[in-house]
Design a protein around this motif. Sequence first.
Motif, short mmCIF file in Angstrom:
data_model
loop_
_atom_site.label_atom_id
_atom_site.label_comp_id
_atom_site.label_asym_id
_atom_site.label_seq_id
_atom_site.Cartn_x
_atom_site.Cartn_y
_atom_site.Cartn_z
N ALA A 1 39.24 0.38 19.19
CA ALA A 1 38.86 1.79 18.48
C ALA A 1 38.35 2.39 19.65
N TRP A 2 38.02 1.67 20.26
CA TRP A 2 37.90 2.62 21.55
C TRP A 2 38.67 3.81 21.44
N ARG A 3 40.26 3.93 22.06
CA ARG A 3 41.18 4.59 21.95
C ARG A 3 40.84 5.87 20.76
N GLU A 4 40.60 5.06 19.80
CA GLU A 4 40.82 6.12 18.56
C GLU A 4 39.31 6.67 18.24
N VAL A 5 37.95 6.14 19.34
CA VAL A 5 36.95 7.81 18.61
C VAL A 5 37.37 7.98 19.71
N ARG A 6 37.47 7.75 21.00
CA ARG A 6 37.69 8.73 22.24
C ARG A 6 39.22 9.69 21.29
N ARG A 7 39.70 9.80 21.22
CA ARG A 7 40.88 10.56 20.14
C ARG A 7 39.90 11.78 19.28
N PHE A 8 39.03 10.93 18.04
CA PHE A 8 38.10 11.97 16.70
C PHE A 8 37.18 12.59 18.30
N LEU A 9 36.56 12.53 19.22
CA LEU A 9 35.46 12.73 19.79
C LEU A 9 36.51 14.11 19.90
N ALA A 10 37.54 13.58 20.94
CA ALA A 10 37.97 14.79 21.86
C ALA A 10 38.49 15.77 20.46
N GLU A 11 38.87 16.24 20.20
CA GLU A 11 39.44 16.96 18.61
C GLU A 11 38.61 17.48 17.69
N ARG A 12 37.15 16.70 17.75
CA ARG A 12 36.16 17.12 17.21
C ARG A 12 35.32 18.75 17.81
N PRO A 13 35.31 19.88 17.13
CA PRO A 13 34.83 20.83 17.26
C PRO A 13 33.57 20.89 18.33
N PRO A 14 32.78 21.60 19.37
CA PRO A 14 31.64 21.05 19.66
C PRO A 14 30.97 21.45 19.38
N SER A 15 29.62 20.73 19.90
CA SER A 15 27.97 21.53 19.15
C SER A 15 27.51 22.51 19.03
N GLY A 16 27.16 23.04 18.36
CA GLY A 16 27.01 24.71 17.76
C GLY A 16 27.40 25.79 17.87
N SER A 17 29.50 24.81 17.27
CA SER A 17 30.27 26.00 17.34
C SER A 17 30.12 26.21 15.63
N ALA A 18 31.11 27.16 15.07
CA ALA A 18 31.35 27.70 14.31
C ALA A 18 31.84 26.35 13.08
N ARG A 19 31.59 25.70 13.11
CA ARG A 19 32.23 24.50 12.75
C ARG A 19 31.56 24.90 10.80
N ARG B 1 27.12 0.54 14.67
CA ARG B 1 26.89 0.77 13.96
C ARG B 1 27.48 1.91 13.00
N MET B 2 27.27 3.48 13.72
CA MET B 2 27.74 4.72 14.08
C MET B 2 29.44 4.65 14.51
N VAL B 3 29.40 4.31 15.19
CA VAL B 3 31.15 4.29 15.75
C VAL B 3 31.51 3.70 14.92
N ILE B 4 31.32 2.70 14.08
CA ILE B 4 31.72 1.43 13.78
C ILE B 4 31.96 2.49 12.27
N ALA B 5 30.97 2.77 11.62
CA ALA B 5 31.08 3.99 10.54
C ALA B 5 32.93 5.27 10.76
N MET B 6 32.18 5.66 12.20
CA MET B 6 33.14 6.75 12.74
C MET B 6 34.64 6.23 12.75
N ILE B 7 34.67 4.96 12.73
CA ILE B 7 36.09 4.17 13.12
C ILE B 7 36.94 3.83 11.46
N ASP B 8 36.06 3.58 10.98
CA ASP B 8 36.64 3.58 9.55
C ASP B 8 37.45 5.30 8.80
N HIS B 9 35.92 6.00 8.69
CA HIS B 9 37.01 7.00 8.29
C HIS B 9 37.97 7.77 8.82
#
Length: 255
Positions: free
Chosen positions: A222-240, A176-184
Amino acid sequence: MAERSGTSPGTRQGGGFETLHAADLVSQVGERLVQAIVEGRLAPGQRLVEAELARQMGISRAPLREAARRLEQRGLLVAHPRRGFFVRELSLDEVDDLYGVRIMVESYAGRLAARHAGRKGLDELARRIAELRRLARAGKEAALVEADLEFHRSICVLSGNRRLLRLFDDMAIDVRMVIAMIDHLYDDPMVIAETHTPLLEALEGGDQAVIADAFEYHIGVAWREVRRFLAERPPSGSARDPGPPPVMPPFPRQD
């Protein structure tokens, strides 16, 4: 005359107050938090500002905190001592594990469903795709995520293999969490709806190799899209900038 020992749910007491059902309130709060997570208004890694959310919903912090605890048990939130609750973030390793299992489970479920579903089962999947299109046109993101999840679950049901269904249900929170991520990741939600049509066409054709390829492609994209999204996401605890808390409408007053 003997005094009645209790009252039925929802009846008014002698003081004229409507009986409140705390369990129902907690469930309603939980549903609103889930919707905010699915719609992206509560982003992965974002902290729940309890005081602000409780103020917006017109409730005390107690039911909000209990709802958050339940969502922690479901895997949607994580709790950090003295810091509060945060929306869970999926790591690349977790996504890889999830999608590797999804391909195996759903590909096999699809091949079994083609044998056992019959015309009635295939028509049900067609109706679910029509519902995906309707929700996409209406822009109902949270409902679209749930309908997407139910389409895939229906294939496991039609497979007739109860263990496959249990495996899918065990993955449901993360899926469910990943599907929501993909939809965005898509500007046009109709694209999400239409990606399910080749799956139905493969099931209708009945060729086992074609079905396996269709599911591997659908889930693999979907797997590739989510991996790309996570790879580009700022790491947790960053200044985002986590952004402001989501706007939550208040619950109706109990008059």
